[in-house]
Motif scaffolding. Structure first.
Motif, PDB file in Angstrom:
ATOM      1  N   ILE A  40     -19.625  49.068 -33.693  1.00 36.54           N
ATOM      2  CA  ILE A  40     -20.493  49.966 -34.452  1.00 36.54           C
ATOM      3  C   ILE A  40     -19.709  51.208 -34.830  1.00 36.54           C
ATOM      4  O   ILE A  40     -19.304  51.983 -33.965  1.00 36.54           O
ATOM      5  CB  ILE A  40     -21.745  50.349 -33.631  1.00 36.54           C
ATOM      6  CG1 ILE A  40     -22.527  49.086 -33.234  1.00 36.54           C
ATOM      7  CG2 ILE A  40     -22.641  51.298 -34.425  1.00 36.54           C
ATOM      8  CD1 ILE A  40     -23.731  49.362 -32.364  1.00 36.54           C
ATOM      9  N   HIS A  41     -19.480  51.364 -36.123  1.00 33.87           N
ATOM     10  CA  HIS A  41     -18.740  52.523 -36.644  1.00 33.87           C
ATOM     11  C   HIS A  41     -17.398  52.663 -35.923  1.00 33.87           C
ATOM     12  O   HIS A  41     -17.022  53.747 -35.457  1.00 33.87           O
ATOM     13  CB  HIS A  41     -19.577  53.790 -36.495  1.00 33.87           C
ATOM     14  CG  HIS A  41     -19.202  54.866 -37.471  1.00 33.87           C
ATOM     15  ND1 HIS A  41     -19.010  54.633 -38.812  1.00 33.87           N
ATOM     16  CD2 HIS A  41     -18.962  56.193 -37.292  1.00 33.87           C
ATOM     17  CE1 HIS A  41     -18.682  55.757 -39.414  1.00 33.87           C
ATOM     18  NE2 HIS A  41     -18.632  56.718 -38.519  1.00 33.87           N
ATOM     19  N   ASN A  42     -16.705  51.546 -35.780  1.00 33.30           N
ATOM     20  CA  ASN A  42     -15.374  51.458 -35.153  1.00 33.30           C
ATOM     21  C   ASN A  42     -15.407  51.636 -33.630  1.00 33.30           C
ATOM     22  O   ASN A  42     -14.346  51.763 -33.014  1.00 33.30           O
ATOM     23  CB  ASN A  42     -14.404  52.489 -35.739  1.00 33.30           C
ATOM     24  CG  ASN A  42     -14.245  52.360 -37.237  1.00 33.30           C
ATOM     25  OD1 ASN A  42     -14.304  51.258 -37.784  1.00 33.30           O
ATOM     26  ND2 ASN A  42     -14.047  53.477 -37.917  1.00 33.30           N
ATOM     27  N   LEU A  43     -16.572  51.638 -33.028  1.00 30.93           N
ATOM     28  CA  LEU A  43     -16.704  51.841 -31.581  1.00 30.93           C
ATOM     29  C   LEU A  43     -17.130  50.550 -30.895  1.00 30.93           C
ATOM     30  O   LEU A  43     -17.905  49.768 -31.439  1.00 30.93           O
ATOM     31  CB  LEU A  43     -17.729  52.941 -31.284  1.00 30.93           C
ATOM     32  CG  LEU A  43     -17.470  54.291 -31.949  1.00 30.93           C
ATOM     33  CD1 LEU A  43     -18.613  55.256 -31.640  1.00 30.93           C
ATOM     34  CD2 LEU A  43     -16.143  54.874 -31.482  1.00 30.93           C
ATOM     35  N   ASP A 404     -36.000  50.680 -49.877  1.00 30.88           N
ATOM     36  CA  ASP A 404     -36.486  51.393 -48.700  1.00 30.88           C
ATOM     37  C   ASP A 404     -35.446  51.337 -47.590  1.00 30.88           C
ATOM     38  O   ASP A 404     -34.848  50.285 -47.339  1.00 30.88           O
ATOM     39  CB  ASP A 404     -37.793  50.756 -48.218  1.00 30.88           C
ATOM     40  CG  ASP A 404     -38.564  51.663 -47.271  1.00 30.88           C
ATOM     41  OD1 ASP A 404     -37.979  52.079 -46.250  1.00 30.88           O
ATOM     42  OD2 ASP A 404     -39.737  51.958 -47.553  1.00 30.88           O
ATOM     43  N   THR A 405     -35.237  52.457 -46.928  1.00 31.32           N
ATOM     44  CA  THR A 405     -34.226  52.507 -45.864  1.00 31.32           C
ATOM     45  C   THR A 405     -34.583  51.628 -44.673  1.00 31.32           C
ATOM     46  O   THR A 405     -33.724  51.362 -43.831  1.00 31.32           O
ATOM     47  CB  THR A 405     -34.019  53.955 -45.386  1.00 31.32           C
ATOM     48  OG1 THR A 405     -35.279  54.524 -45.014  1.00 31.32           O
ATOM     49  CG2 THR A 405     -33.379  54.803 -46.465  1.00 31.32           C
ATOM     50  N   LYS A 406     -35.847  51.173 -44.613  1.00 29.78           N
ATOM     51  CA  LYS A 406     -36.223  50.282 -43.512  1.00 29.78           C
ATOM     52  C   LYS A 406     -35.433  48.978 -43.561  1.00 29.78           C
ATOM     53  O   LYS A 406     -35.350  48.247 -42.578  1.00 29.78           O
ATOM     54  CB  LYS A 406     -37.717  49.982 -43.560  1.00 29.78           C
ATOM     55  CG  LYS A 406     -38.139  49.125 -44.739  1.00 29.78           C
ATOM     56  CD  LYS A 406     -39.634  48.957 -44.829  1.00 29.78           C
ATOM     57  CE  LYS A 406     -40.010  48.074 -46.017  1.00 29.78           C
ATOM     58  NZ  LYS A 406     -41.468  47.979 -46.192  1.00 29.78           N
ATOM     59  N   GLN A 407     -34.846  48.681 -44.741  1.00 28.95           N
ATOM     60  CA  GLN A 407     -34.079  47.439 -44.899  1.00 28.95           C
ATOM     61  C   GLN A 407     -32.657  47.552 -44.358  1.00 28.95           C
ATOM     62  O   GLN A 407     -31.939  46.563 -44.300  1.00 28.95           O
ATOM     63  CB  GLN A 407     -34.014  47.067 -46.386  1.00 28.95           C
ATOM     64  CG  GLN A 407     -35.362  46.855 -47.034  1.00 28.95           C
ATOM     65  CD  GLN A 407     -35.238  46.484 -48.502  1.00 28.95           C
ATOM     66  OE1 GLN A 407     -34.353  45.717 -48.881  1.00 28.95           O
ATOM     67  NE2 GLN A 407     -36.120  47.019 -49.333  1.00 28.95           N
ATOM     68  N   TYR A 408     -32.257  48.765 -43.989  1.00 29.56           N
ATOM     69  CA  TYR A 408     -30.870  49.001 -43.609  1.00 29.56           C
ATOM     70  C   TYR A 408     -30.748  49.531 -42.186  1.00 29.56           C
ATOM     71  O   TYR A 408     -31.636  50.215 -41.683  1.00 29.56           O
ATOM     72  CB  TYR A 408     -30.230  50.031 -44.553  1.00 29.56           C
ATOM     73  CG  TYR A 408     -30.192  49.638 -46.008  1.00 29.56           C
ATOM     74  CD1 TYR A 408     -29.287  48.689 -46.475  1.00 29.56           C
ATOM     75  CD2 TYR A 408     -31.070  50.228 -46.914  1.00 29.56           C
ATOM     76  CE1 TYR A 408     -29.249  48.351 -47.818  1.00 29.56           C
ATOM     77  CE2 TYR A 408     -31.035  49.886 -48.263  1.00 29.56           C
ATOM     78  CZ  TYR A 408     -30.133  48.940 -48.709  1.00 29.56           C
ATOM     79  OH  TYR A 408     -30.099  48.598 -50.034  1.00 29.56           O
ATOM     80  N   SER A 409     -29.611  49.234 -41.596  1.00 32.04           N
ATOM     81  CA  SER A 409     -29.232  49.919 -40.365  1.00 32.04           C
ATOM     82  C   SER A 409     -28.576  51.243 -40.741  1.00 32.04           C
ATOM     83  O   SER A 409     -28.194  51.452 -41.908  1.00 32.04           O
ATOM     84  CB  SER A 409     -28.254  49.069 -39.550  1.00 32.04           C
ATOM     85  OG  SER A 409     -27.008  48.965 -40.234  1.00 32.04           O
ATOM     86  N   LEU A 410     -28.438  52.135 -39.792  1.00 33.40           N
ATOM     87  CA  LEU A 410     -27.783  53.413 -40.054  1.00 33.40           C
ATOM     88  C   LEU A 410     -26.359  53.185 -40.552  1.00 33.40           C
ATOM     89  O   LEU A 410     -25.895  53.840 -41.492  1.00 33.40           O
ATOM     90  CB  LEU A 410     -27.775  54.267 -38.784  1.00 33.40           C
ATOM     91  CG  LEU A 410     -27.114  55.637 -38.894  1.00 33.40           C
ATOM     92  CD1 LEU A 410     -27.868  56.527 -39.862  1.00 33.40           C
ATOM     93  CD2 LEU A 410     -27.028  56.311 -37.529  1.00 33.40           C
ATOM     94  N   GLN A 411     -25.660  52.245 -39.939  1.00 33.07           N
ATOM     95  CA  GLN A 411     -24.284  51.969 -40.324  1.00 33.07           C
ATOM     96  C   GLN A 411     -24.197  51.457 -41.761  1.00 33.07           C
ATOM     97  O   GLN A 411     -23.287  51.828 -42.512  1.00 33.07           O
ATOM     98  CB  GLN A 411     -23.660  50.960 -39.370  1.00 33.07           C
ATOM     99  CG  GLN A 411     -22.165  50.752 -39.590  1.00 33.07           C
ATOM    100  CD  GLN A 411     -21.530  49.893 -38.520  1.00 33.07           C
ATOM    101  OE1 GLN A 411     -22.209  49.349 -37.673  1.00 33.07           O
ATOM    102  NE2 GLN A 411     -20.225  49.777 -38.550  1.00 33.07           N
TER     103      GLN A 411
END
Length: 446
Positions: A40-43, A404-411
């Motif tokens: 996740i985000h290179n982590l 809608d942002t509900k379709q996406y993860s934060l990453q």
């Protein structure tokens, strides 16, 4: 005679059991185990069991002590033993953060188990990583795992293999590079080189798998370590004792022996946030996840060795956030949706007049209320495209480019901000109960 043999065997078994309690051992016949992780985000996020409770931990070579974040009832939830208050220091300034130290805890990762482990619970809510990652992360662990086992990290297929040193079989690898590790306060350092300000500068860098950037360098004019060319001031991340800010720029090249990268992202933290880190003799900065993920690596702390081999990420372009927006997960929001499964898409027809063909149409739509992630602007860079468009900290993002942002993860949302120069970004946001719309274009500064 039988009694003597029995006593000897009992003594040996007790000695082995006592020895194994304060180190990680692998409880299977192969003395080795493979564990899946999330990238996740290179982590690297691993499933670590603490006193019988499965949690998500960062696998962080840059920490010497395992730390648990922000548990309100950590003593009861995890049954921490013999707690005592101590103070820890790290990036974020020359300050200390209060922590609760507990001994004799049981940790388990796959088949690897340790029966006597010190843990440090930090109650500072600002240290929670979940809002910035959009994923629950409860703590970090590093040295205590690496010192006992051979740790092979395969970023390509997102697995780690843990092996007891006595049972590790080293395979020849002609395309690999081998590095000697130096340790300071139980943290690993590696030698590298950077081309900067028309100089080839040798570096001593902390290997920091708990950082998502590429390179962090400490400014030092005497050896030529300072930003060159275009740059901008930005939020860099959270350290143990607070937020860290500094300048982002590029370096012409960065090399680890025969491995060489061009136009690499670099961050120069402001000196007030790295006071404690710069006390380490000859340290020039850190090499972090956006470079480390380009290799599959084998760490052997006992022999002080690291093996690195290129993987599928090696030639990935070095990009950066061109929007100026730093997003955070801010709990959940309620979303009203048509319930298709309950017949929401059906209409009923009723005849109103028997003598005439007159009908009324009645909707039978039903709705369901769902909880979806709420993404808010946590930081916004001055003079950035988002700032100039009028966006502000605490704006709640409802949709991006019409979805809608509900379709996406934060990453997934953040990745849109890393796309090519000139990409149009359309945001629908909520601010103070009002719905607002903004459009801006990604702008490459570096």
């Amino acid at each position: 005679m039988k009694k003597t043999i029995l006593l000897v065997c009992l003594f040996l078994s007790q000695s082995f059991f006592g020895f194994a309690q304060d180190k990680f051992v692998i409880q299977n016949k192969k003395h080795s185990d493979k564990i899946k992780f999330k990238l996740i985000h290179n982590l690297i996020v691993i499933p670590l069991e603490v006193n019988g409770v499965t949690l998500s931990f960062l696998l962080d070579t840059g920490v010497s002590k395992p730390i648990i974040f922000n548990f309100l009832n950590v003593s009861n939830t995890l049954k921490l033993k013999d707690p005592e208050t101590i103070y820890l220091r790290g990036l974020g300034g020359d300050k200390s953060v209060e922590a609760l130290k507990s001994g004799n805890n049981i940790l388990k990762l796959g088949d690897a188990i340790k029966l006597e482990q010190d843990l440090y619970a930090v109650y500072n809510s600002n240290l929670s990583l979940a809002p910035r990652l959009g994923f629950p992360v409860h703590g970090i662990i590093g040295y205590d795992l690496f010192k006992d086992l051979i740790v092979q990290i395969n970023y390509s297929n997102q697995t780690i293999i843990l092996t007891e040193p006595a049972f590790f079989k080293k395979k020849p690898c002609k395309s690999c590079e081998y590095f000697d590790l130096k340790f300071h306060k139980r943290k690993p350092y590696i030698q590298a080189n950077v081309s900067l300000n028309q100089k080839n500068i040798p570096l001593k860098l902390l290997i920091d798998s708990g950082g998502s950037d590429s390179l962090w360098l400490f400014e030092n004019d005497s050896i030529g370590l300072s930003p060159e060319g275009n740059m901008f001031h930005d939020f860099l991340g959270h350290g143990l004792t607070g937020s860290v800010y500094g300048h982002r720029s590029k370096v012409k090249s960065f090399s680890l022996k025969s491995f060489e990268f061009k136009n690499v992202n670099v961050a120069f933290p402001d000196s007030e946030f790295t006071v404690f880190a710069q006390r380490i003799k000859d340290r020039n900065g850190s090499i972090a996840g956006n470079i480390l993920k380009r290799f599959n690596m084998t760490f052997d702390y006992q022999k002080g060795q690291l093996r690195m081999k290129k993987n599928k990420y090696y030639n990935e372009k070095f990009s950066y956030n061109k929007s100026g927006i730093e997003l955070a997960h801010d709990g959940m929001r309620t979303v009203k949706e048509v319930d298709v499964e309950s017949g929401a898409d059906k209409l009923s027809f009723q005849k109103k007049n028997q003598s005439k063909n007159v009908f009324s149409v009645k909707s039978t739509e039903r709705y369901k209320i769902q909880l979806k992630p709420a993404y808010v602007i946590a930081e916004i860079r001055d003079n950035s495209p988002a700032s100039e468009a009028g966006l502000m900290v605490d704006d709640l993002i409802l949709s991006i480019n019409g979805k809608d942002t509900k379709q996406y993860s934060l990453q997934e949302i953040l990745e849109m901000f890393y796309e090519d120069n000139g990409r149009r970004i359309k945001l629908k946001i909520e601010r103070g109960g009002n719905i607002m719309y903004f459009t801006f274009f990604l702008k490459a500064v570096l």
